[in-house]
Each structure stands twice: as structure tokens, then as C-alpha cells.
Write a protein that holds these residues in place. Structure first.
Motif, PDB file in Angstrom:
ATOM      1  N   ILE A   1       0.842  -1.214   0.000  1.00  0.00           N
ATOM      2  CA  ILE A   1       0.000   0.000   0.000  1.00  0.00           C
ATOM      3  C   ILE A   1       0.873   1.259   0.000  1.00  0.00           C
ATOM      4  CG2 ILE A   1      -2.153  -0.855   1.045  1.00  0.00           C
ATOM      5  CD1 ILE A   1      -0.910  -0.326   3.796  1.00  0.00           C
ATOM      6  N   PRO A   2       0.318   2.375  -0.513  1.00  0.00           N
ATOM      7  CA  PRO A   2       1.097   3.611  -0.512  1.00  0.00           C
ATOM      8  C   PRO A   2       1.296   4.124   0.922  1.00  0.00           C
ATOM      9  CG  PRO A   2      -1.022   3.895  -1.645  1.00  0.00           C
ATOM     10  CD  PRO A   2      -0.979   2.501  -1.188  1.00  0.00           C
ATOM     11  N   PRO A   3       2.304   5.008   1.172  1.00  0.00           N
ATOM     12  CA  PRO A   3       2.654   5.417   2.535  1.00  0.00           C
ATOM     13  C   PRO A   3       1.486   6.011   3.331  1.00  0.00           C
ATOM     14  CG  PRO A   3       4.014   6.549   0.905  1.00  0.00           C
ATOM     15  CD  PRO A   3       3.182   5.587   0.171  1.00  0.00           C
ATOM     16  N   GLU A   4       0.642   6.798   2.626  1.00  0.00           N
ATOM     17  CA  GLU A   4      -0.458   7.414   3.377  1.00  0.00           C
ATOM     18  C   GLU A   4      -1.412   6.363   3.915  1.00  0.00           C
ATOM     19  OE1 GLU A   4       0.639   8.244   0.399  1.00  0.00           O
ATOM     20  OE2 GLU A   4      -0.932   7.882  -1.086  1.00  0.00           O
ATOM     21  N   GLU A   5      -1.536   5.235   3.151  1.00  0.00           N
ATOM     22  CA  GLU A   5      -2.422   4.164   3.620  1.00  0.00           C
ATOM     23  C   GLU A   5      -1.799   3.375   4.754  1.00  0.00           C
ATOM     24  OE1 GLU A   5      -4.414   1.544   0.912  1.00  0.00           O
ATOM     25  OE2 GLU A   5      -4.630   3.182  -0.555  1.00  0.00           O
ATOM     26  N   VAL A   6      -0.472   3.409   4.828  1.00  0.00           N
ATOM     27  CA  VAL A   6       0.225   2.669   5.883  1.00  0.00           C
ATOM     28  C   VAL A   6      -0.221   3.187   7.250  1.00  0.00           C
ATOM     29  CG1 VAL A   6       2.492   2.220   6.935  1.00  0.00           C
ATOM     30  CG2 VAL A   6       2.204   2.063   4.464  1.00  0.00           C
ATOM     31  N   LEU A   7      -0.285   4.516   7.344  1.00  0.00           N
ATOM     32  CA  LEU A   7      -0.691   5.099   8.630  1.00  0.00           C
ATOM     33  C   LEU A   7      -2.098   4.643   9.001  1.00  0.00           C
ATOM     34  CD1 LEU A   7       0.727   8.728   8.539  1.00  0.00           C
ATOM     35  CD2 LEU A   7       1.525   6.764   9.865  1.00  0.00           C
ATOM     36  N   ARG A   8      -2.999   4.691   7.952  1.00  0.00           N
ATOM     37  CA  ARG A   8      -4.384   4.251   8.198  1.00  0.00           C
ATOM     38  C   ARG A   8      -4.398   2.794   8.623  1.00  0.00           C
ATOM     39  NH1 ARG A   8      -6.056   7.612   4.018  1.00  0.00           N
ATOM     40  NH2 ARG A   8      -5.882   6.020   2.429  1.00  0.00           N
TER      41      ARG A   8
END
Ligand code: C2E
Length: 707
Positions: free
Chosen positions: A686-693
């Protein structure tokens, strides 16, 4: 009288003996003169009818004595002897002998003087004329003899090989060059059959040519050979010509030249032009010829021919890390193995640095070519012992079939090439048969090849992340960075589509460095923002490892981003590690000393031996997803997975299973006490922004599954 007859008999029958007596010729003439005088005396003296025999003695002198003066002297002497005889008869020293039909008692002084003058004059004239004639004849003869001798000497000392044989092939003459070349003297050669000097395999052709010439045929330049006394074979080029006497063939003359060196040089030139110097395999020029041959045979026999395009995987890494001499030896070893796999009628050619083409003839079906490709690849993966190194190499093979895939040889080559790239795209050590859908891929590849460099500059590459989960605690242990290419035309492109291309074009070096720095920076950012403290795992290509400054690149990436080395994990595939184990051992030691976590990726697909594994400074074995796929079915995959897990445990290494998609697989891995897992079951990349989610939203559900 007896002495004269005895001497002449001796002269006649024992000439060589007599000729050794000094002045034998002169003595003979004198004796003959004495003999003639005696005959003249006893046949009637001054009235004898035999006086002309003096002329014969003069003739004899002219023939026998070489000097003119001596002949004249003999002529004069004849006249003097006859005069003495007449004077002695006149003085009554000898009693007159009467002639049967003439009065032999004439003592008339005038008659005697006249007859003496007549004989002496005639004798002198004959002597003068004959000496003149003889001098002319002698000069002509001498000139002729000299010219013959010169010719003989010329032929004998000629550098060309000149010999002569009777029309039945019996040799009777061979000049010094022939004798020197074959090592037999003229005595040994004369009487021999010429054909025996020709090597058996050339003999029939030579005999045909010889007989054609002996029958009056036109002489043509042709090549043949001689076998020398010591068994050497020498190549000759020249003519056979017939000599005739009164229209009848008497001899066949051979005039040849030793062209062994030239033929050897021609062969070497041909070899240089048609064979690869390093491996001694046919090169592209000869390959085209053999392909043509295979095509003709396929047409004639209504069968198939196959082109196999083989490209070694990661050969450049070996060449660059161990140096060109080792790379060269590896190519020779590969060439020998390929040759050993082929039949006599097949061709293996080297057409580029690490590219080989195999032409298979007389095939019945496509499956035959596939079986052959599998055999070649199997032979290739056995270790190559080069100097002190044990090297492993694999190849990607593309297959195109005549006439099925194309009837034009150039197109067939292109299609085998396209199929090879398709095989490379699937992964190393693969073969693929050409299919028309590959053309589209080839076009795609072309577009990508051109766009890749620009993409790096434009920032079109992205990193996706996929979590790794601890099976005991359920904690996320690391995020694996996986590169993507956001292509304007083609959309998001997976790494398997462009990483091999980047490796080929060398772009993997800047791209790999970008991935490393980007992953470190991202991880540091997550840490600095207080989100989580995890390792970030970065995949490395073999080409990056062989970079001289690779360690420096890693150090710089860590220093510049400020990431602690313990939060960096490097994943190196097993095939890359095993390709040159000695080199990798040193490199892994240094990375380990820096505190970096090391994983061996795609474990189980390479050819690691326990002895090698023990030497490597690694932390984790990452079991390839191909084994994980079937673990739930309790088949061979389950057995392999179990073996890998227990091998890891016995070596004190943690084991992670990738590609976990189902609960069944997870259950099995838990049961077998695998340490970590990764797969779509937990998260896709997943892209980095989705990692946080993902991290925030990851509740008890996932954690519970892992535990
Ligand atoms: N079917 C299935 N697949 C799963 C599952 N979980 C993960 N995968 C896929 O498996 C691949 C795992 O990475 P890999 O074995 O290192 O294999 C990687 C790695 O060898 C290479 N690669 C990716 N990123 C980089 C990079 O930055 N540098 C280098 N040198 N190679 C990279 O490309 C390969 C493919 O990467 P991806 O396409 O991202 O494919 C990833 C990932 O998306 C699952 O449950 N099921």
C-alpha cells in the motif's frame, strides 16, 4: 698387328678402363695409322688400292680428338707416314709387295712423289674440312647439351614441385623440391606408383584427374595432397600436363606448389570470420548459414527447426565482481555445457556477450524444443568450478519454431529474442515459446525502456509498503518497500515488468539508490512523527551489490536520512547470494557489522547448501511464496516449508513466509512455528499514506489472527 687388334678390342669392350689411360684417343689414332700403313704396304705399297684408309684415320681423328691442331697434326702425320712408307719402299728397306691386278714394283720417283702428294694433300684437305665440320657439330652439340643441362638444373632446383610419371602412374622423375618435401630420394621414388604419395581420402580424385590428363584432357589448376615419409600431410596446388612423342603420350608431368601454409592461413581466416574466439562456437555469420541449412532441411523433410535464444541471468554481476578473466572462463564453461547437450546436427552459436543461440534441426513438434530447453537449463544450473570459485548461473530461453512461428529467418530470430525477454520477465531460469501476445509486450518494453530514465528524473517512481507480522506476538515487525512506476500511458507498472529492464540498462543503480534513500527517509519520518518504530525492508538487485561503492551508498543513505541502521533491513535473493558465495560472505559480514538486518529473499528457489548458509551473516530466511501456496494441502510444499522452518531454527535464523493469502496457510505456518508472515491476508502493498491508516486501523482482528 696383334697389338692393334688387341687394343681396338679392348677399346671396344672395356671403354671405361681404356678411357682412363692418358692420351688413349691419340694412341688409338696412331695405332690405327700404323695398322693402315701395314695394310697399305702389304696390299701393294705405292700401287695399293687401300691408301684411302688414311682418310678414314683422319676422319677418325676428327671424331675422336677434340682439338683442331691435333686433327691437323694427325692428317699431316698420316701423309708423313705414307711418304716414309713410299720412301722406304723406294730405298728397298721393305720389299715391294705386288698387287694382284697391278704392277706393284713401280719405282718411278715421279709416280711415287705424285701419289704421295695426292694422298698427303687429300689427307690434309679432309683434315681441314672435317675439323671445321666437327667444330660446328661440337659447338652445336655443346650448346644443346648446355641448354639441356641448364633446363635440367632449372627443373631440378626449381622451388616448385616437379615430377614426372608414365601414363600408368609409375614415377620416373622428381626434382629436389619433391625429394626434400616427401623425404624420399629420387632412387627411392623412381619406379614407385605416384598414387601412393597421395593420402587415401584424396587418392580417388587425384587418380581420376591423372587419368583424364593422361587421356589427353585439358589441364586445370587443382588441389591435392602428398603424404611425407614421416606421415605429415602437405597441401599442394598445381597442374598435371601430358607430354607426347610422335603423338603418343609418354609422360604426365606434375607441377605443384606447397600451399600448406596458405591453406592453414585460409582456414584460420575462415575460423576467425565464422567462430567466436573465446568459446570457439560459431558466431552470428556462421549461425545464419546454419539457420539456412536447418530451414532447407525442414522444408525438404517436412519437419521443424527451432531457434533457442539463451541469455544468461545476471552474468554482468559475475563479470564485474570477479573480473573479466573469470567471466570469460564462465562463458567457456557454459559454451561447453551447451555443446554437450546438442547433437551433431544442432548448432550452438555465441552472438553477444552472454547471449547464445541454439539451432535444433529435424524436430517433430514444439514439445521437443521445450524438452531440450529444460535439459539445457538443468545442465546450466550445476555449479561451475572456475579458479577457486564455485559459480552458479542460470539462463532465460526464448523459443521460436520454423515454420510455425515464421518462415523468415530474421523474423524468427526476433521472435526467439522476444520470447527470451518474455521468459526473463517471468523470472530467471525460465523458458518461453514465442506467442503473438508477446509482440505487445515487446512494444511495451520498448516504450518502457525509453521512458525509464525520464521517469526517475520526473519522480514517477513510487514506493508501496507491505507489512511483516510476527506470528507469536502479532506485532508488525517491518514494512517492506516495493517500488512501482506510475506511467502516464501504461498506468501503475509492477516491478517485475521493469526491474529486469533496469538491470539490463544499468538504471537499476540510480533507481536502487533512490529506493533505499526514499525508504530510509520515509521510515525516519514515521519515527520522527511518533507513528511507529519498525524496520523498513528494501529489496536489492545483484547489480547493486557488485557496485564497488555499495557499502558507501548504504552508509550515506543512513547518514543523510538519520535512520538508525537497526531499522533498516536489506533483502537479497537467494540466487544472487549463491551466484558468487565468496563475494557475498564478505559483503554480508560488513553490512551485519553496521547493524543492518539481512534477509535471504525467495528462499528455496536457489541452490543454497547448508555449508554455504552457515557462512553467511544473515538474520532471516524469507520462504518463497511458491511453497507457501500449497502448504495447506499437506503435499510436497508443506514438506519443503517444514524443512525450511526447521533449517532456519537449527541455524538460529528466523523464518518468514511470504505470500500468505488464506487462513489455512496461516494455520499451517503457526503449527510449524514459523516466526513471521507477510501476505495479502494481512495487507497488500500500500502507498505510505495508507500505511498510517492501516497501522491505526489495525485492531484486534488482525493481531488476534497472528496470535
Ligand atoms: N500472489 C501474492 N503476491 C504477494 C502476496 N504478498 C505479497 N506479494 C507480492 O510478492 C512480491 C514480494 O516481493 P519480492 O518477493 O521481494 O519480489 C519483488 C522484488 O523481487 C522486486 N522488487 C520490488 N521492489 C523492488 C525494489 O525496490 N528493488 C528491487 N531490486 N527489486 C524490487 O519485484 C518483485 C515483485 O514485487 P511486487 O510486484 O511488489 O510483488 C511483491 C508483492 O506484491 C500474496 O499474498 N500473494
Amino acid at each position: 698387328m696383334a697389338a692393334v687388334i688387341g687394343y681396338n678390342a679392348l677399346y671396344h669392350f672395356r671403354y671405361p678402363l681404356v678411357s682412363r689411360i692418358p692420351a688413349a684417343d691419340r694412341l688409338q689414332v696412331l695405332l690405327d695409322m700404323l695398322f693402315v700403313t701395314i695394310i697399305v704396304h702389304f696390299s701393294g705399297g705405292s700401287a695399293s688400292w687401300f691408301w684411302p684408309v688414311y682418310l678414314l684415320v683422319t676422319v677418325e681423328a676428327a671424331f675422336v680428338l677434340p682439338r683442331e691442331r691435333e686433327v691437323w697434326a694427325m692428317g699431316a702425320l698420316g701423309g708423313m707416314v705414307y711418304g716414309s712408307l713410299l720412301s722406304a719402299e723406294y730405298a728397298g728397306v721393305f720389299a715391294n709387295v705386288a698387287m694382284p691386278f697391278a704392277d706393284g714394283t713401280t719405282r718411278d720417283i715421279l709416280f711415287l712423289v705424285l701419289i704421295w702428294l695426292w694422298v698427303a694433300l687429300l689427307n690434309t684437305v679432309v683434315a681441314v674440312i672435317l675439323t671445321f665440320l666437327m667444330s660446328v657439330i661440337r659447338r652445336e652439340t655443346r650448346l644443346l647439351r648446355e641448354s639441356e643441362e641448364r633446363l635440367e638444373e632449372f627443373i631440378d632446383s626449381a622451388s616448385d614441385l616437379i615430377y614426372s610419371a608414365y601414363p600408368d602412374g609409375e614415377l620416373f622423375y622428381a626434382n629436389r623440391s619433391v625429394q626434400g618435401l616427401v623425404g624420399y630420394s629420387l632412387e627411392e621414388l623412381a619406379g614407385q606408383q605416384l598414387f601412393e604419395l597421395i593420402p587415401a581420402r584424396n587418392r580417388t580424385r587425384f587418380m581420376e584427374e591423372f587419368r583424364r590428363i593422361a587421356a589427353g584432357g585439358e589441364s586445370d589448376l587443382f588441389e591435392t595432397m602428398f603424404v611425407t615419409r614421416d606421415g605429415r600431410e602437405v597441401s599442394l596446388e598445381g597442374h598435371l600436363t601430358l607430354s607426347r612423342k610422335a603423338g603418343e603420350p609418354v609422360a604426365v608431368w606434375g607441377s605443384f606448389r606447397d600451399v600448406t601454409e596458405r591453406i592453414l592461413a585460409q582456414k584460420q581466416l575462415y575460423h576467425l570470420a565464422h567462430y567466436d574466439i573465446l568459446t570457439n562456437l560459431p558466431n552470428r555469420a556462421l549461425l545464419l548459414d546454419r539457420m539456412q541449412h536447418a530451414k532447407s532441411r525442414a522444408k525438404r523433410e517436412k519437419c521443424r527447426a527451432a531457434l533457442l535464444f539463451l541469455d544468461l541471468d545476471r552474468f554482468k554481476v559475475i563479470n564485474d565482481t570477479l573480473g573479466h578473466p573469470v567471466g570469460d572462463q564462465l562463458l567457456v564453461s557454459v559454451a561447453n555445457r551447451l555443446r554437450a547437450c546438442c547433437r551433431e546436427s544442432d548448432t550452438v552459436a555465441r552472438v553477444g556477450g552472454d547471449e547464445f543461440i541454439i539451432v535444433l534441426e529435424g524436430l517433430k513438434e514444439r514439445g521437443d524444443a521445450e524438452k531440450f530447453a529444460a535439459k539445457v537449463m538443468h545442465r546450466l544450473i550445476e555449479p561451475h568450478k572456475i579458479e577457486d570459485h564455485e559459480l552458479f548461473v542460470t539462463g532465460s530461453v526464448g523459443i521460436a519454431l520454423y515454420p510455425d512461428d515464421d518462415t523468415d529467418l530474421d523474423n524468427l530470430l526476433k521472435k526467439a529474442d522476444i520470447a527470451m525477454y518474455a521468459a526473463k520477465g517471468v523470472g530467471n531460469n525460465m523458458f518461453r515459446c514465442y506467442d503473438s501476445y508477446m509482440d505487445e509486450n515487446a512494444h511495451r518494453r520498448f516504450v518502457m525502456e525509453n521512458g525509464m530514465r525520464r521517469a526517475l528524473e520526473n519522480g514517477d517512481f513510487l514506493l508501496y509498503y507491505q507489512p511483516k507480522v510476527n506470528l507469536v506476538t502479532g506485532e508488525i515487525t517491518a514494512m517492506e518497500a516495493l517500488v512501482r512506476w506510475d506511467h502516464a500511458e501504461l498506468g501503475i507498472i509492477a516491478p517485475s515488468d521493469f526491474i529486469p529492464l533496469a538491470e539490463e540498462t544499468g538504471l537499476i543503480i540510480p533507481l536502487g539508490e533512490w529506493v533505499l534513500r526514499q525508504a530510509c527517509a520515509q521510515n525516519k519520518w514515521w519515527q520522527d512523527q511518533g507513528h511507529f518504530r519498525l524496520r523498513v525492508a528494501v529489496n536489492l538487485s545483484g547489480y547493486q551489490l557488485q557496485q564497488a561503492e555499495f557499502l558507501e551508498v548504504v552508509r550515506r543513505a543512513l547518514a543523510d536520512t538519520g535512520l538508525d541502521p537497526q531499522y533498516l533491513e536489506l533483502e537479497i535473493t537467494e540466487t544472487v547470494v549463491m551466484q558468487n558465495p565468496d563475494f557475498t560472505v564478505r559483503l554480508l559480514d560488513q553490512l551485519c557489522e553496521m547493524g543492518i538486518h539481512i534477509s535471504i529473499d525467495d528462499f528455496g528457489t536457489g541452490y543454497s547448501s547448508l555449508s554455504h548458509l552457515k557462512r553467511f551473516s544473515v538474520n532471516t530466511l524469507k520462504m518463497d511464496k511458491s511453497f507457501v501456496k500449497g502448504v495447506a494441502e499437506n503435499g510436497p510444499d508443506a514438506a519443503i516449508a517444514t524443512a525450511i522452518i526447521s533449517m532456519g531454527r537449527s541455524l538460529n535464523l528466523s523464518v518468514i513466509a511470504e505470500g500468505v493469502e488464506t487462513e489455512g496457510q496461516l494455520e499451517f505456518l503457526k503449527k510449524t512455528e514459523c516466526d513471521e508472515v507477510q501476505g495479502f491476508l494481512f495487507s497488500k502493498p500500500i502507498p505510505p499514506e495508507e500505511v498510517l491508516r492501516f497501522m491505526k486501523g489495525r485492531g484486534a482482528h488482525d493481531k488476534g489472527r497472528a496470535e
